[in-house]
Write a protein that holds these residues in place. Structure first.
Motif: not given
Length: 135
Positions: A84-98
């Motif tokens: 999710x996390x797009x223009x039509x969403x209220x929330x979203x998640x991003x899994x990443x490695x830094x």
């Protein structure tokens, strides 16, 4: 010469810099995640403070961020998944490695970040809310 953006997207001047300068807001949760990574890499403390709500007093948060920024040298960001996390969403998640270097040692931070809209409205900008436990 123009510098590449720390987040891995094109040139800094056209990628994360406009967000850091307040010229525009992140359109997606992933864009906010990338801009926050770049802010950590470049020491953009005010942007980090503006994009993460907290009950901790602002002066204390600023002091803690300034103290921690010089200890890590961010090397590379890799996005693993976006939900999710797009223009039509209220929330979203991003899994990443830094990937970073601390005290001469290479390391990787893996996180699933939760993002939400200010005012819980599609008109609101994105904010970093918290790190979720990885499965």
């Amino acid at each position: 010469m123009q510098n590449p953006c720390p987040c891995g997207g094109f040139l800094y001047v056209s990628c994360c810099a406009p967000l850091h300068r307040g010229e525009r807001q992140a359109v997606t949760a992933e864009q906010l995640m990338r801009s926050r990574y770049s802010a950590y890499a470049l020491g953009e403390v005010e942007y980090l403070l503006q994009t993460q709500p907290s009950p901790v007093p602002l002066a204390r948060r600023r002091r803690e961020l300034l103290g921690s920024l010089g200890q890590l040298h961010w090397q590379r960001l890799q996005i693993i998944t976006v939900t999710a996390g797009g223009g039509d969403d209220l929330s979203g998640t991003v899994t990443f490695e830094a990937h970073y270097v601390a005290a001469g040692q290479r390391a990787v931070m893996r996180e699933c970040s939760l993002f939400g809209r200010t005012g819980n409205s599609l008109d609101g900008g994105w904010l970093y809310l918290e790190a979720l436990e990885l499965a």
